[in-house]
Design a protein around this motif. Structure first.
Motif, mmCIF file in Angstrom:
data_model
loop_
_atom_site.group_PDB
_atom_site.id
_atom_site.type_symbol
_atom_site.label_atom_id
_atom_site.label_comp_id
_atom_site.label_asym_id
_atom_site.label_seq_id
_atom_site.Cartn_x
_atom_site.Cartn_y
_atom_site.Cartn_z
ATOM 1 N N THR A 197 0.837 -1.206 0.000
ATOM 2 C CA THR A 197 0.000 0.000 0.000
ATOM 3 C C THR A 197 0.871 1.257 0.000
ATOM 4 N N ALA A 198 2.121 1.106 -0.415
ATOM 5 C CA ALA A 198 3.064 2.226 -0.387
ATOM 6 C C ALA A 198 2.626 3.338 -1.332
ATOM 7 N N ARG A 199 2.982 4.552 -0.967
ATOM 8 C CA ARG A 199 2.684 5.723 -1.795
ATOM 9 C C ARG A 199 3.406 5.646 -3.129
ATOM 10 N N ARG A 200 4.683 5.271 -3.072
ATOM 11 C CA ARG A 200 5.518 5.190 -4.275
ATOM 12 C C ARG A 200 6.283 3.876 -4.234
ATOM 13 N N LYS A 201 6.397 3.207 -5.384
ATOM 14 C CA LYS A 201 7.048 1.903 -5.458
ATOM 15 C C LYS A 201 8.215 1.959 -6.441
ATOM 16 N N LEU A 202 9.316 1.350 -6.043
ATOM 17 C CA LEU A 202 10.509 1.291 -6.883
ATOM 18 C C LEU A 202 11.013 -0.147 -6.900
ATOM 19 N N ILE A 203 11.192 -0.713 -8.097
ATOM 20 C CA ILE A 203 11.830 -2.022 -8.257
ATOM 21 C C ILE A 203 13.285 -1.761 -8.616
ATOM 22 N N ALA A 204 14.213 -2.353 -7.866
ATOM 23 C CA ALA A 204 15.644 -2.128 -8.098
ATOM 24 C C ALA A 204 16.342 -3.456 -8.318
ATOM 25 N N VAL A 205 17.037 -3.585 -9.454
ATOM 26 C CA VAL A 205 17.728 -4.843 -9.767
ATOM 27 C C VAL A 205 19.047 -4.557 -10.471
ATOM 28 N N LEU B 134 9.755 -4.904 -16.318
ATOM 29 C CA LEU B 134 9.120 -3.666 -16.758
ATOM 30 C C LEU B 134 7.609 -3.833 -16.853
ATOM 31 N N ALA B 135 7.163 -5.006 -17.300
ATOM 32 C CA ALA B 135 5.720 -5.266 -17.353
ATOM 33 C C ALA B 135 5.103 -5.192 -15.957
ATOM 34 N N LEU B 136 5.813 -5.706 -14.945
ATOM 35 C CA LEU B 136 5.311 -5.614 -13.574
ATOM 36 C C LEU B 136 5.299 -4.164 -13.093
ATOM 37 N N ALA B 137 6.327 -3.404 -13.447
ATOM 38 C CA ALA B 137 6.355 -1.990 -13.075
ATOM 39 C C ALA B 137 5.159 -1.247 -13.683
ATOM 40 N N LEU C 202 11.193 1.336 -12.406
ATOM 41 C CA LEU C 202 12.143 0.239 -12.544
ATOM 42 C C LEU C 202 13.534 0.838 -12.655
ATOM 43 N N TYR C 203 14.363 0.558 -11.642
ATOM 44 C CA TYR C 203 15.732 1.075 -11.588
ATOM 45 C C TYR C 203 16.702 -0.048 -11.916
ATOM 46 N N GLN D 107 15.572 -4.249 -25.682
ATOM 47 C CA GLN D 107 14.716 -3.330 -26.451
ATOM 48 C C GLN D 107 13.649 -2.695 -25.553
ATOM 49 N N LEU D 108 14.102 -2.082 -24.477
ATOM 50 C CA LEU D 108 13.203 -1.476 -23.507
ATOM 51 C C LEU D 108 13.068 0.022 -23.750
ATOM 52 N N ASP D 109 11.854 0.507 -23.592
ATOM 53 C CA ASP D 109 11.581 1.941 -23.755
ATOM 54 C C ASP D 109 10.352 2.277 -22.921
ATOM 55 N N SER D 110 10.545 3.046 -21.865
ATOM 56 C CA SER D 110 9.424 3.415 -20.995
ATOM 57 C C SER D 110 9.843 4.589 -20.131
ATOM 58 N N PRO D 111 8.922 5.516 -19.861
ATOM 59 C CA PRO D 111 9.251 6.613 -18.944
ATOM 60 C C PRO D 111 9.444 6.147 -17.506
ATOM 61 N N ARG D 112 9.131 4.893 -17.211
ATOM 62 C CA ARG D 112 9.329 4.349 -15.867
ATOM 63 C C ARG D 112 10.764 3.903 -15.613
ATOM 64 N N LEU D 113 11.590 3.878 -16.649
ATOM 65 C CA LEU D 113 12.947 3.360 -16.525
ATOM 66 C C LEU D 113 13.905 4.407 -15.966
ATOM 67 N N ILE D 114 14.750 3.961 -15.041
ATOM 68 C CA ILE D 114 15.882 4.754 -14.563
ATOM 69 C C ILE D 114 17.096 3.846 -14.721
ATOM 70 N N TYR D 115 18.084 4.289 -15.465
ATOM 71 C CA TYR D 115 19.164 3.417 -15.930
ATOM 72 C C TYR D 115 20.518 3.907 -15.433
ATOM 73 N N LEU D 116 21.266 3.006 -14.811
ATOM 74 C CA LEU D 116 22.608 3.312 -14.321
ATOM 75 C C LEU D 116 23.645 2.502 -15.083
#
Length: 379
Positions: A164-172, A189-192, A199-200, A221-230
């Motif tokens: 029930t978190a306000r904001r969720k981040l998946i980090a892998v 990414l589909a889960l995000a 998705l970080y 071949q990923l493209d989404s505004p949800r992505l944060i890439y390091l």
């Protein structure tokens, strides 16, 4: 207190878990000098052989002549020099995201990004085999730290659904540093998307290697505004530091809130200049990846009939798992005596002791043949 620490160090040594350093007396590469001995190096992360590349050294030297040695300040005061700006722009374009931000190290990038994006009332979902820097960042964020079993998508989906978190981040990790396997990024990414999460991706070991050098985003071949890439730069890129790419709004937020970017002196401009030359080489020199994957295949074929069991994947990280830390140390020492340096990785870094073999484009067929022959001899 000193006596207590000494006793605990003795206990670590008795369990074959005490860490020690060896001093390298030469440039990094597939041949290094330690204590006057030349060794074949199979434990570095210089996957493309760029750490001592003449073009990168020339770029760094030219930048020192123009910009000096130190940056003099943090990026937000007066330390953000032209090579830093060019590098951020170039990297964002290379990985196909709108904007990027530089950090002095990959560790600092993970700490800065995660603590800036989530906090109390939020939740971060992390693979159990994530790098220590990701785990530390999750703990320091003060968000709910939820760990899921390695690459367990069903388990992650249940955890996300229950949150029930306000904001969720998946980090892998995009490529896991001690195992060498890949995270299932398309499914993550589909889960995000399904559960309204970021998705970080920490692509420390994928950038420069996968996706024709552009990294895991291109590979999957990923493209989404949800992505944060390091991408860290001390592995395949051959230099130092890290870059984070994402939507412009995310990067602007990090510039204002990521403490490890704000409150530290900028890295020397020479490092940024060398990295710009490295990005040129990564995009231009496809032969480096061809050589790297040929050496990976040679190692796997050479050990196929041995008692050593390599994993199913063909990344530059090829671990040999062993039953005990003592066995890992003994095998590493036996290889060392034969002029071959392979790191023994033990708990708590990994749950299972192992030799972590890493390959480079700069390894020759003879280098890998020597490693294979020594491992067969030591079976």
């Amino acid at each position: 207190m000193l006596d207590a620490l000494a006793a605990e160090l003795t206990e670590l040594e008795s369990k074959h878990l005490l860490r020690r350093r060896r001093t390298v007396e030469s440039a990094q590469g597939v041949r290094v000098r330690v204590a006057g001995r030349e060794l074949r190096n199979f434990c570095g992360n210089d996957y493309l052989g760029l750490a001592n590349d003449a073009g990168l050294k020339a770029a760094a030297s030219a930048a020192i002549a123009e910009y000096g040695v130190g940056s003099g300040s943090s990026h937000l005061v007066c330390g953000h020099q032209a090579p830093h700006e060019l590098l951020e722009q170039r990297f964002a374009g290379m990985v196909g995201l709108p904007a990027a931000l530089g950090f002095a190290t990959g560790y600092m990038a993970n700490l800065g990004v995660i603590t800036a994006l989530v906090g109390r009332g939020d939740a971060v979902f992390a693979d159990r085999l994530n790098h220590a820097s990701l785990n530390d960042a999750c703990l320091l964020s003060r968000a709910d730290f939820v760990r899921f079993n390695h690459n367990d998508l069903d388990g992650l989906a249940r955890q996300l659904a229950a949150s029930t978190a306000r904001r969720k981040l998946i980090a892998v990790d995009a490529v896991y540093s001690m195992d060498g396997d890949l995270a299932p990024l398309q499914a993550l990414l589909a889960l995000a998307e399904r559960f309204d999460a970021w998705l970080y991706l920490d692509d420390a070991h994928g950038f420069g290697v996968l996706g024709e050098g552009k990294g895991s985003l291109a590979h999957w071949q990923l493209d989404s505004p949800r992505l944060i890439y390091l991408a860290t730069l001390g592995k395949a890129a051959g230099t130092a530091g890290a870059l984070v790419a994402a939507e412009r709004t995310v990067i602007d937020w990090l510039l204002n809130k990521a403490r490890t970017a704000i409150y530290t002196t900028a890295a020397p401009a020479a490092v940024a200049a060398a990295t710009l030359a490295s990005l040129d080489a990564i995009e231009r020199d496809g032969w480096r990846r061809d050589c790297l994957f040929a050496r990976i295949a040679q190692l796997r074929e050479g050990l196929a009939s041995s008692r050593y069991r390599l994993p199913a994947w063909s990344t530059p990280i090829q671990p040999i798992e062993l039953e005990t830390s003592q066995q890992a140390l003994a095998l590493a020492e036996a290889l060392w005596q034969r002029g071959i340096w392979v790191a023994a990785i033990r708990p708590p870094t990994v749950p299972t002791p192992r030799l972590r073999i890493t390959l480079s484009a700069a390894h020759s067929e003879a280098d890998v043949a020597a490693l294979v022959a020594a491992l067969h001899e030591l079976e």
